[in-house]
Write an enzyme that holds these catalytic residues in place. Structure first.
Site, short mmCIF file in Angstrom:
data_model
loop_
_atom_site.label_atom_id
_atom_site.label_comp_id
_atom_site.label_asym_id
_atom_site.label_seq_id
_atom_site.Cartn_x
_atom_site.Cartn_y
_atom_site.Cartn_z
N GLN A 118 0.86 -1.08 0.24
CA GLN A 118 0.15 -0.38 0.12
C GLN A 118 0.20 1.28 -0.03
O GLN A 118 2.13 1.04 0.22
CB GLN A 118 -0.96 -0.45 1.72
CG GLN A 118 -2.34 -1.18 1.26
CD GLN A 118 -2.52 -1.25 2.06
OE1 GLN A 118 -2.86 -0.76 3.33
NE2 GLN A 118 -3.16 -2.60 2.92
N1 LIG Z 1 -5.99 -15.53 -8.92
C1 LIG Z 1 -5.07 -15.75 -8.12
N2 LIG Z 1 -5.00 -14.97 -7.23
C2 LIG Z 1 -4.24 -14.96 -6.84
C3 LIG Z 1 -2.51 -15.03 -7.01
N3 LIG Z 1 -1.68 -14.57 -6.16
C4 LIG Z 1 -2.71 -13.53 -4.82
N4 LIG Z 1 -3.84 -14.10 -5.37
C5 LIG Z 1 -4.86 -13.27 -4.56
O1 LIG Z 1 -4.67 -11.78 -4.56
C6 LIG Z 1 -5.06 -11.12 -2.86
C7 LIG Z 1 -3.78 -10.20 -2.92
O2 LIG Z 1 -2.54 -11.52 -2.61
P1 LIG Z 1 -1.80 -10.50 -1.73
O3 LIG Z 1 -0.94 -12.27 -1.57
O4 LIG Z 1 -2.47 -10.78 0.05
O5 LIG Z 1 -0.93 -9.85 -1.67
P2 LIG Z 1 0.35 -8.96 -1.28
O6 LIG Z 1 0.64 -8.46 -2.69
O7 LIG Z 1 0.46 -9.44 -0.71
O8 LIG Z 1 -0.22 -7.14 -1.13
P3 LIG Z 1 -0.24 -6.50 -0.14
O9 LIG Z 1 0.37 -7.16 1.41
O10 LIG Z 1 -1.49 -5.41 0.19
O11 LIG Z 1 0.94 -5.74 0.03
C8 LIG Z 1 -5.26 -12.07 -2.50
O12 LIG Z 1 -6.69 -12.73 -2.45
C9 LIG Z 1 -4.69 -13.43 -3.39
O13 LIG Z 1 -5.61 -14.80 -3.03
C10 LIG Z 1 -2.64 -16.01 -8.05
O14 LIG Z 1 -1.54 -16.59 -8.31
N5 LIG Z 1 -4.03 -16.10 -8.71
#
Ligand SMILES: Nc1nc2c(ncn2[C@@H]2O[C@H](COP(=O)(O)OP(=O)(O)OP(=O)(O)O)[C@@H](O)[C@H]2O)c(=O)[nH]1
Ligand SMILES: [Mg+2]
Length: 183
Positions: free
Chosen positions: A75
């Site tokens: 974020q």
């Molecule tokens: N379809 C799909 N969804 C995914 C994939 N990887 C992550 N997601 C979804 O994307 C969303 C965000 O995933 P996170 O891993 O929390 O993202 P992040 O980059 O860590 O986000 P921040 O911690 O806010 O920076 C979640 O709803 C996951 O389930 C993927 O390979 N395919």
């Protein structure tokens, strides 16, 4: 028998040739950094992953190499701390949601602003286009253009398409990172 020798060989490597490396995972919110790290460290993919507040660290063990992975919040309020966590690491992984076309220019600008920091000169960069399981997502070539990767200078740069959800191409990610274990 072969399995037993393999286990003994791995044990000897881990005991006498253990190597630890630091990897920082950055990218905009919702890109999938925490999801990727969870599956790389042997956990289950979660559809309801919670946004990371600050950072999270997990170790991923591969043979004699331990990858100490720093997963940072994406974020806007957490982005100013990316540079500090990227200093002196063996490799930086920048994760992009390739199905969220609206956010790509923001991801590109954040990446280029970070890569222009003198403190991060020369650190290898791996850009991962995540969510390749979704329809209407970019190909790797389109991602390379959208992120303007040809203009990231003075470091080794690679770009792969992956899916944390379907665990696609994750072995290639680990192999790429482990090339930098002793540098
Ligand atoms: N379809 C799909 N969804 C995914 C994939 N990887 C992550 N997601 C979804 O994307 C969303 C965000 O995933 P996170 O891993 O929390 O993202 P992040 O980059 O860590 O986000 P921040 O911690 O806010 O920076 C979640 O709803 C996951 O389930 C993927 O390979 N395919
Ligand atoms: Mg996260």
């Amino acid at each position: 028998m072969a399995g037993l020798f393999r286990r003994m060989y791995d044990w000897l490597l881990r005991t006498f040739w253990a190597t630890e490396m630091d990897v920082t995972m950055i990218g905009l919110q919702n890109a999938g950094k925490t999801s990727l790290l969870r599956v790389l460290s042997g956990g289950e993919f979660a559809i309801d992953s919670i946004p990371t507040v600050g950072f999270n660290m997990k170790r991923v063990q591969r043979g004699h190499v331990t990858l100490k992975c720093w997963d940072l919040g994406g974020q806007p309020r957490f982005r100013p701390m990316w540079e500090r966590y990227c200093r002196n690491v063996n490799a930086i992984v920048f994760i992009v949601d390739i199905a969220d076309l609206d956010l790509l220019p923001v991801a590109r600008d954040e990446l280029h602003s970070l890569m222009s920091q003198p403190t991060l000169a020369g650190i290898p960069l791996l850009v991962l286009g995540n969510k390749s399981d979704l329809p209407d997502r970019l190909s790797v070539d389109e991602l390379i253009d959208a992120m303007d990767l040809k203009n990231v200078a003075n470091r080794e740069v690679s770009c792969y398409g992956i899916s944390a959800k379907e665990e696609t191409n994750l072995e290639a990610v680990l192999q790429w990172l482990m090339k930098f274990a002793n540098r």
